[in-house]
Write an enzyme that holds these catalytic residues in place. Structure first.
Site, PDB file in Angstrom:
ATOM      1  N   CYS A   1      -4.735   2.343  -3.681  1.00  0.00           N
ATOM      2  CA  CYS A   1      -3.493   2.890  -3.102  1.00  0.00           C
ATOM      3  C   CYS A   1      -2.347   1.903  -3.260  1.00  0.00           C
ATOM      4  O   CYS A   1      -1.522   1.745  -2.338  1.00  0.00           O
ATOM      5  CB  CYS A   1      -3.670   3.262  -1.635  1.00  0.00           C
ATOM      6  SG  CYS A   1      -4.884   4.544  -1.384  1.00  0.00           S
TER       7      CYS A   1
ATOM      8  N   ASP B   1       2.929  -4.577   8.128  1.00  0.00           N
ATOM      9  CA  ASP B   1       1.783  -3.675   8.014  1.00  0.00           C
ATOM     10  C   ASP B   1       0.547  -4.555   8.180  1.00  0.00           C
ATOM     11  O   ASP B   1       0.157  -5.279   7.272  1.00  0.00           O
ATOM     12  CB  ASP B   1       1.830  -2.982   6.650  1.00  0.00           C
ATOM     13  CG  ASP B   1       0.531  -2.243   6.334  1.00  0.00           C
ATOM     14  OD1 ASP B   1      -0.395  -2.282   7.163  1.00  0.00           O
ATOM     15  OD2 ASP B   1       0.456  -1.646   5.254  1.00  0.00           O
TER      16      ASP B   1
ATOM     17  N   LYS C   1     -10.406  -0.378  10.507  1.00  0.00           N
ATOM     18  CA  LYS C   1     -10.586  -1.608   9.709  1.00  0.00           C
ATOM     19  C   LYS C   1     -10.965  -2.768  10.631  1.00  0.00           C
ATOM     20  O   LYS C   1     -11.335  -3.837  10.171  1.00  0.00           O
ATOM     21  CB  LYS C   1      -9.309  -1.943   8.956  1.00  0.00           C
ATOM     22  CG  LYS C   1      -8.841  -0.783   8.100  1.00  0.00           C
ATOM     23  CD  LYS C   1      -8.121  -1.174   6.885  1.00  0.00           C
ATOM     24  CE  LYS C   1      -7.427   0.025   6.292  1.00  0.00           C
ATOM     25  NZ  LYS C   1      -7.926   0.384   4.976  1.00  0.00           N
TER      26      LYS C   1
ATOM     27  N   HIS D   1       0.864  -1.181   0.000  1.00  0.00           N
ATOM     28  CA  HIS D   1       0.000   0.000   0.000  1.00  0.00           C
ATOM     29  C   HIS D   1       0.906   1.238   0.000  1.00  0.00           C
ATOM     30  O   HIS D   1       2.013   1.196   0.553  1.00  0.00           O
ATOM     31  CB  HIS D   1      -0.828  -0.053   1.289  1.00  0.00           C
ATOM     32  CG  HIS D   1      -1.916   0.968   1.396  1.00  0.00           C
ATOM     33  ND1 HIS D   1      -1.684   2.279   1.739  1.00  0.00           N
ATOM     34  CD2 HIS D   1      -3.250   0.859   1.211  1.00  0.00           C
ATOM     35  CE1 HIS D   1      -2.839   2.932   1.766  1.00  0.00           C
ATOM     36  NE2 HIS D   1      -3.805   2.095   1.452  1.00  0.00           N
TER      37      HIS D   1
ATOM     38  N   GLN E   1      -4.711  -5.029   7.166  1.00  0.00           N
ATOM     39  CA  GLN E   1      -5.723  -5.967   6.652  1.00  0.00           C
ATOM     40  C   GLN E   1      -5.687  -7.295   7.401  1.00  0.00           C
ATOM     41  O   GLN E   1      -6.571  -8.126   7.216  1.00  0.00           O
ATOM     42  CB  GLN E   1      -5.498  -6.227   5.153  1.00  0.00           C
ATOM     43  CG  GLN E   1      -5.638  -5.001   4.295  1.00  0.00           C
ATOM     44  CD  GLN E   1      -7.040  -4.405   4.347  1.00  0.00           C
ATOM     45  OE1 GLN E   1      -8.005  -5.054   4.748  1.00  0.00           O
ATOM     46  NE2 GLN E   1      -7.155  -3.153   3.947  1.00  0.00           N
TER      47      GLN E   1
HETATM   48  N1  PMP Z   1      -1.784  -0.579   4.725  1.00  0.00           N
HETATM   49  C1  PMP Z   1      -2.753  -1.317   4.177  1.00  0.00           C
HETATM   50  C2  PMP Z   1      -2.439  -2.705   3.715  1.00  0.00           C
HETATM   51  C3  PMP Z   1      -4.034  -0.785   4.031  1.00  0.00           C
HETATM   52  O1  PMP Z   1      -5.016  -1.526   3.476  1.00  0.00           O
HETATM   53  C4  PMP Z   1      -4.284   0.533   4.473  1.00  0.00           C
HETATM   54  C5  PMP Z   1      -5.657   1.170   4.323  1.00  0.00           C
HETATM   55  N2  PMP Z   1      -6.264   0.973   3.085  1.00  0.00           N
HETATM   56  C6  PMP Z   1      -3.247   1.244   5.051  1.00  0.00           C
HETATM   57  C7  PMP Z   1      -2.004   0.657   5.169  1.00  0.00           C
HETATM   58  C8  PMP Z   1      -3.447   2.630   5.566  1.00  0.00           C
HETATM   59  O2  PMP Z   1      -4.288   2.621   6.665  1.00  0.00           O
HETATM   60  P1  PMP Z   1      -4.940   3.951   7.221  1.00  0.00           P
HETATM   61  O3  PMP Z   1      -5.517   4.654   6.031  1.00  0.00           O
HETATM   62  O4  PMP Z   1      -5.986   3.471   8.164  1.00  0.00           O
HETATM   63  O5  PMP Z   1      -3.860   4.727   7.880  1.00  0.00           O
END
Ligand code: PMP
Length: 399
Positions: free
Chosen positions: A357, A194, A220, A121, A197
Site C-alpha cells: 500500500c 501516522d 498492529k 501508506h 507502525q
Molecule cells: N499507515 C501505515 C503506516 C500502515 O502500515 C497501515 C496498515 N498497513 C495503515 C496506515 C492503515 O492501517 P489500518 O489498515 O489498520 O487502518
C-alpha cells in the site's frame, strides 16, 4: 528482553502454530500482529458475560459496560501519553486519517494544503486527495528517511497540515517527530503522525513528539481489528466539525437544527466498537507489562541479524536504514517477491510481498514490489534463521 525471553512470549500467542502443530515463523506483524491470550480472553468476556450496549442503558450491565468502554479510552490515551478526551475511537488508522482530512479545520468545503512524504501508506495519501486538499510531497534521503531539510525548504505559510508516517511500513525508518513538529509549527501548520507502525515497536509520547494529531490501529498493537484511534489536541478537536452523523454524536436534534456533542463523542456516530475497545485496552496492558523499550531493543537486534545475513548475499538488495524499527524490505535478483513468499510459505515462514500500500514509494525505489519481513514481541532468532534458509533455498531453485 533477551531472545530467550521472546520464546516464552510465544506461548502467549495461540496463533503462532501451523494447522499441523509446527512452529509458524510469522514475519508479517507489520500487516497485523498475532493476539495474546490475554486480549482474546478480554474480548470473549466482553462479548459474553459482560456484554451490553453503552451510553444509553438504564440498567446496571449497560452502566458497567459504559464504564469499561470509557476506561478503555483512558487506557488507550495513557498508552501514548494523551488525555482521555483527546482520543476519538475510529475503525482504524485509515478511518482516523479520513476523519481528520474531512473535518479539519472545518467541513465547509475549503481545504488546506498538506505536506506528505514519498514513503506514505495509501491511507495517508488518498484521504487527503479525496477530501480535496492540495498535496505536496517531501522527498526521502538516500537511506529512506523523510528528508526534513527538504521539508523545511518546501514548507510555506499556505501549508495547514504536515502528515508523516512516524515509522515507515516498508522501510522501518523513523521520522524525527520533534523536528517535524517544529518545522510544521514554524509555518503555522499542524503535524499528524501516522503511528500505525510506531505504537507496536517504539515508545510513543505525543507530548514529547510535539505533534498535534496521532493516528493508530489496535490490530498492529496485538489488539483486535475494527478499532483504532485518532489522538488530537483538545483545543483542535473542539474546533473540528462533525464528520459522520447519527446517534451518540448529538446534543439536540430537531428538523430545523441539530447541535452536536463535544469531542470526542462528536466524532463517534452510532453504537461504537465496544468489544474491540476493551480488547484494545487489554492489548495496551499486555504491551506495557513487557515494555516498549524492551520490545524495541529486541526487534532492533532481530533487524540487525536479518540485515547482516542478507547483506552477505550479493543478489539481494536491502532497502531502508540500518536502524530501521522492526521492518526489513528487500528484493532478490531474478525472483519476484511473490515467488519468494510462496516458497517461504512451504517452510512455514510468512512474509509480506507486494507494494505494501505504498505505490509511490515503490516507484521511487524503482521496483514493482518488495519482500518484507517484520517482527513482533514473539519473533525469535529461529524465525530469522528460517527466513535465511528459505531465501537460500529459493536461490537454489531459481539459480
Ligand atoms: N499507515 C501505515 C503506516 C500502515 O502500515 C497501515 C496498515 N498497513 C495503515 C496506515 C492503515 O492501517 P489500518 O489498515 O489498520 O487502518
Amino acid at each position: 528482553m533477551t531472545l530467550a525471553a521472546a520464546k516464552t512470549y510465544r506461548a502467549d500467542f495461540p496463533g503462532l502454530v501451523t494447522a499441523d502443530g509446527a512452529d509458524w515463523h510469522y514475519l508479517d506483524s507489520a500487516a497485523t500482529a498475532q493476539k495474546p491470550q490475554a486480549v482474546i480472553d478480554a474480548v470473549m468476556r466482553a462479548l459474553g458475560v459482560d456484554y451490553a450496549t453503552v451510553h444509553r442503558g438504564v440498567y446496571a450491565r449497560s452502566a458497567e459496560m459504559t464504564l469499561a468502554y470509557e476506561s478503555a479510552r483512558r487506557r488507550v490515551a495513557q498508552f501514548i501519553g494523551g488525555k482521555e478526551d483527546e482520543i476519538v475511537f475510529a475503525r482504524g488508522a485509515t478511518e482516523a486519517i479520513n476523519l481528520l482530512a474531512y473535518s479539519y479545520p472545518d467541513n465547509n468545503g475549503s481545504r488546506g494544503r498538506v505536506l506528505l512524504s514519498q514513503l506514505e501508506h495509501h491511507s495517508n495519501i488518498v484521504p487527503w486527495q479525496l477530501a480535496g486538499w492540495q498535496v505536496d510531497v517531501c522527498p526521502l534521503t538516500a537511506d529512506g528517511c523523510i528528508d526534513l531539510d527538504a521539508a523545511e525548504a518546501m514548507l510555506t505559510p499556505e501549508h495547514t497540515m504536515v502528515a508523516f508516517a512516524h515509522v515507515s511500513n516498508v522501510l522501518g525508518s523513523v521520522v524525527d517527530g520533534p523536528r517535524a513538529a517544529e518545522l510544521a509549527h514554524s509555518v503555522g501548520a499542524k503535524l499528524l503522525l501516522d503511528g500505525c507502525q510506531a505504537v507496536p515497536r517504539v515508545p510513543v509520547d505525543v507530548a514529547a513528539l510535539g505533534c498535534d494529531f496521532y493516528a493508530f490501529s489496535s490490530h498492529k498493537l496485538y489488539g483486535p481489528t475494527g478499532i483504532g484511534a485518532l489522538w488530537g489536541r483538545a483545543d483542535l478537536l473542539d474546533r473540528m466539525a462533525p464528520w459522520q452523523g447519527g446517534g451518540a454524536m448529538i446534543d439536540k436534534v430537531t428538523f430545523a437544527e441539530t447541535t452536536y456533542a463535544p469531542a470526542p463523542q462528536r466524532f463517534e456516530a452510532g453504537t461504537p466498537a465496544i468489544v474491540e475497545a476493551i480488547g484494545f485496552a487489554a492489548a495496551c496492558d499486555y504491551v506495557d507489562a513487557i515494555g516498549l523499550e524492551a520490545i524495541h531493543a529486541h526487534e532492533t537486534r532481530l533487524v540487525a541479524q536479518t540485515r547482516d545475513a542478507l547483506r552477505g548475499m550479493n543478489d539481494v538488495t536491502l532497502f531502508g536504514p540500518d536502524d530501521s524499527a522492526g521492518i526489513v524490505s528487500f528484493v532478490m535478483d531474478g525472483v519476484h517477491p511473490h515467488d519468494l513468499g510462496t516458497i517461504l510459505d512451504e517452510e512455514n515462514v510468512a512474509i509480506r510481498a507486494g507494494h505494501h500500500c505504498a505505490q509511490p514509494l515503490m516507484e521511487h525505489l524503482g521496483v514493482p514490489a518488495t519482500a518484507r519481513a517484520s517482527f513482533g514481541i514473539y519473533s525469535t532468532e529461529d524465525d530469522v534463521a528460517a527466513l535465511v534458509r528459505g531465501i537460500e533455498r529459493t536461490k537454489r531453485i531459481f539459480g
